[in-house]
Design a protein around this motif. Structure first.
Motif, PDB file in Angstrom:
ATOM      1  N   MET A   1      27.007 -16.125  20.147  1.00 49.10           N
ATOM      2  CA  MET A   1      25.569 -16.035  19.923  1.00 49.10           C
ATOM      3  C   MET A   1      24.862 -16.948  20.922  1.00 49.10           C
ATOM      4  O   MET A   1      25.301 -18.055  21.184  1.00 49.10           O
ATOM      5  CB  MET A   1      25.261 -16.453  18.482  1.00 49.10           C
ATOM      6  N   SER A   2      23.750 -16.478  21.447  1.00 46.73           N
ATOM      7  CA  SER A   2      23.025 -17.255  22.446  1.00 46.73           C
ATOM      8  C   SER A   2      22.380 -18.494  21.830  1.00 46.73           C
ATOM      9  O   SER A   2      22.185 -18.584  20.622  1.00 46.73           O
ATOM     10  CB  SER A   2      21.950 -16.388  23.108  1.00 46.73           C
ATOM     11  N   GLU A   3      22.041 -19.416  22.695  1.00 45.12           N
ATOM     12  CA  GLU A   3      21.399 -20.652  22.250  1.00 45.12           C
ATOM     13  C   GLU A   3      20.062 -20.365  21.564  1.00 45.12           C
ATOM     14  O   GLU A   3      19.736 -20.974  20.547  1.00 45.12           O
ATOM     15  CB  GLU A   3      21.191 -21.565  23.460  1.00 45.12           C
ATOM     16  N   ILE A   4      19.309 -19.423  22.108  1.00 49.99           N
ATOM     17  CA  ILE A   4      18.019 -19.103  21.509  1.00 49.99           C
ATOM     18  C   ILE A   4      18.210 -18.468  20.126  1.00 49.99           C
ATOM     19  O   ILE A   4      17.468 -18.759  19.191  1.00 49.99           O
ATOM     20  CB  ILE A   4      17.157 -18.208  22.442  1.00 49.99           C
ATOM     21  N   GLU A   6      20.718 -19.018  18.082  1.00 49.38           N
ATOM     22  CA  GLU A   6      21.111 -20.116  17.188  1.00 49.38           C
ATOM     23  C   GLU A   6      19.888 -20.918  16.749  1.00 49.38           C
ATOM     24  O   GLU A   6      19.747 -21.278  15.584  1.00 49.38           O
ATOM     25  CB  GLU A   6      22.126 -21.041  17.873  1.00 49.38           C
ATOM     26  N   SER A   7      19.009 -21.189  17.687  1.00 51.73           N
ATOM     27  CA  SER A   7      17.785 -21.927  17.383  1.00 51.73           C
ATOM     28  C   SER A   7      16.915 -21.148  16.397  1.00 51.73           C
ATOM     29  O   SER A   7      16.395 -21.713  15.426  1.00 51.73           O
ATOM     30  CB  SER A   7      17.011 -22.184  18.679  1.00 51.73           C
ATOM     31  N   PHE A   8      16.769 -19.850  16.627  1.00 47.33           N
ATOM     32  CA  PHE A   8      15.962 -19.028  15.726  1.00 47.33           C
ATOM     33  C   PHE A   8      16.581 -18.963  14.333  1.00 47.33           C
ATOM     34  O   PHE A   8      15.869 -18.963  13.334  1.00 47.33           O
ATOM     35  CB  PHE A   8      15.766 -17.621  16.292  1.00 47.33           C
ATOM     36  N   LYS A   9      17.911 -18.909  14.252  1.00 46.75           N
ATOM     37  CA  LYS A   9      18.573 -18.898  12.940  1.00 46.75           C
ATOM     38  C   LYS A   9      18.211 -20.152  12.153  1.00 46.75           C
ATOM     39  O   LYS A   9      17.974 -20.097  10.953  1.00 46.75           O
ATOM     40  CB  LYS A   9      20.092 -18.793  13.097  1.00 46.75           C
ATOM     41  N   ARG A  10      18.172 -21.280  12.841  1.00 50.08           N
ATOM     42  CA  ARG A  10      17.802 -22.544  12.185  1.00 50.08           C
ATOM     43  C   ARG A  10      16.326 -22.567  11.796  1.00 50.08           C
ATOM     44  O   ARG A  10      15.944 -23.201  10.817  1.00 50.08           O
ATOM     45  CB  ARG A  10      18.110 -23.734  13.095  1.00 50.08           C
ATOM     46  N   ASP A  11      15.501 -21.881  12.578  1.00 51.46           N
ATOM     47  CA  ASP A  11      14.051 -21.919  12.375  1.00 51.46           C
ATOM     48  C   ASP A  11      13.534 -20.907  11.360  1.00 51.46           C
ATOM     49  O   ASP A  11      12.354 -20.948  11.004  1.00 51.46           O
ATOM     50  CB  ASP A  11      13.318 -21.688  13.701  1.00 51.46           C
ATOM     51  N   LEU A  12      14.395 -19.996  10.913  1.00 50.19           N
ATOM     52  CA  LEU A  12      13.953 -19.009   9.921  1.00 50.19           C
ATOM     53  C   LEU A  12      13.406 -19.734   8.697  1.00 50.19           C
ATOM     54  O   LEU A  12      13.977 -20.715   8.237  1.00 50.19           O
ATOM     55  CB  LEU A  12      15.126 -18.141   9.471  1.00 50.19           C
ATOM     56  N   ALA A  13      12.303 -19.237   8.168  1.00 48.37           N
ATOM     57  CA  ALA A  13      11.689 -19.863   6.993  1.00 48.37           C
ATOM     58  C   ALA A  13      11.325 -18.785   5.986  1.00 48.37           C
ATOM     59  O   ALA A  13      11.128 -17.621   6.334  1.00 48.37           O
ATOM     60  CB  ALA A  13      10.442 -20.637   7.404  1.00 48.37           C
ATOM     61  N   ALA A  14      11.243 -19.186   4.730  1.00 46.23           N
ATOM     62  CA  ALA A  14      10.757 -18.315   3.666  1.00 46.23           C
ATOM     63  C   ALA A  14       9.387 -18.844   3.255  1.00 46.23           C
ATOM     64  O   ALA A  14       9.246 -20.028   2.941  1.00 46.23           O
ATOM     65  CB  ALA A  14      11.719 -18.315   2.494  1.00 46.23           C
ATOM     66  N   VAL A  15       8.397 -17.979   3.321  1.00 37.40           N
ATOM     67  CA  VAL A  15       7.025 -18.376   2.999  1.00 37.40           C
ATOM     68  C   VAL A  15       6.379 -17.282   2.153  1.00 37.40           C
ATOM     69  O   VAL A  15       6.875 -16.164   2.088  1.00 37.40           O
ATOM     70  CB  VAL A  15       6.184 -18.619   4.271  1.00 37.40           C
ATOM     71  N   ASN A  16       5.255 -17.622   1.530  1.00 33.78           N
ATOM     72  CA  ASN A  16       4.535 -16.587   0.792  1.00 33.78           C
ATOM     73  C   ASN A  16       3.320 -16.136   1.599  1.00 33.78           C
ATOM     74  O   ASN A  16       2.953 -16.751   2.598  1.00 33.78           O
ATOM     75  CB  ASN A  16       4.175 -17.047  -0.626  1.00 33.78           C
ATOM     76  N   TRP A  17       2.718 -15.032   1.140  1.00 31.58           N
ATOM     77  CA  TRP A  17       1.591 -14.478   1.868  1.00 31.58           C
ATOM     78  C   TRP A  17       0.452 -15.489   1.980  1.00 31.58           C
ATOM     79  O   TRP A  17      -0.208 -15.581   3.003  1.00 31.58           O
ATOM     80  CB  TRP A  17       1.104 -13.176   1.229  1.00 31.58           C
ATOM     81  N   VAL A  39      16.185 -12.261  13.534  1.00 31.93           N
ATOM     82  CA  VAL A  39      16.593 -13.102  14.665  1.00 31.93           C
ATOM     83  C   VAL A  39      16.776 -12.249  15.926  1.00 31.93           C
ATOM     84  O   VAL A  39      16.324 -12.629  17.009  1.00 31.93           O
ATOM     85  CB  VAL A  39      17.865 -13.907  14.330  1.00 31.93           C
ATOM     86  N   THR A  40      17.391 -11.098  15.781  1.00 32.24           N
ATOM     87  CA  THR A  40      17.584 -10.198  16.920  1.00 32.24           C
ATOM     88  C   THR A  40      16.248  -9.785  17.519  1.00 32.24           C
ATOM     89  O   THR A  40      16.058  -9.780  18.743  1.00 32.24           O
ATOM     90  CB  THR A  40      18.378  -8.944  16.496  1.00 32.24           C
ATOM     91  N   VAL A  41      15.287  -9.458  16.653  1.00 26.82           N
ATOM     92  CA  VAL A  41      13.955  -9.090  17.119  1.00 26.82           C
ATOM     93  C   VAL A  41      13.295 -10.285  17.807  1.00 26.82           C
ATOM     94  O   VAL A  41      12.689 -10.148  18.869  1.00 26.82           O
ATOM     95  CB  VAL A  41      13.079  -8.563  15.964  1.00 26.82           C
ATOM     96  N   GLY A  42      13.414 -11.458  17.205  1.00 28.80           N
ATOM     97  CA  GLY A  42      12.838 -12.662  17.799  1.00 28.80           C
ATOM     98  C   GLY A  42      13.381 -12.932  19.189  1.00 28.80           C
ATOM     99  O   GLY A  42      12.617 -13.262  20.110  1.00 28.80           O
TER     100      GLY A  42
END
Length: 98
Positions: A1-4, A6-17, A39-42
């Protein structure tokens, strides 16, 4: 997996509307269809992979929220989303697990 990725996987968040709606003011919200990996889309957006991104847009799997979506979310401000920031965009995806 690319560095970017991996970074996006760590940055994923759950938020409400309620937490996301402020980003409408700057037209930054991009909706990612449930069948796609956020993550793939990001990564594709960050790397300006026009072929992938344009394909998703053409297939209506990636795009700005439409009026019926916005009305529905306003009725349900606690609705949960997965969110990924890919400057200048906020990629969101319905969080069925939230």
């Amino acid at each position: 997996m690319s560095e970017i990725a991996e970074s996006f996987k760590r940055d994923l968040a759950a938020v409400n509307w309620r937490e996301l709606r402020i980003h409408l003011q700057r037209d930054a919200i991009i909706v990612v269809a449930e069948g796609l990996d956020l993550v793939t889309v990001g990564v594709a957006v960050a790397e300006d992979n026009k072929g992938l991104v344009e394909g998703w847009i053409a297939a209506h799997q990636l795009g700005k929220p439409n009026e019926p979506q916005l009305q529905s979310w306003e009725q349900e401000p606690d609705r949960r989303f997965k969110m990924l920031i890919v400057q200048p965009f906020i990629l969101i995806q319905d969080d069925n697990n939230g």
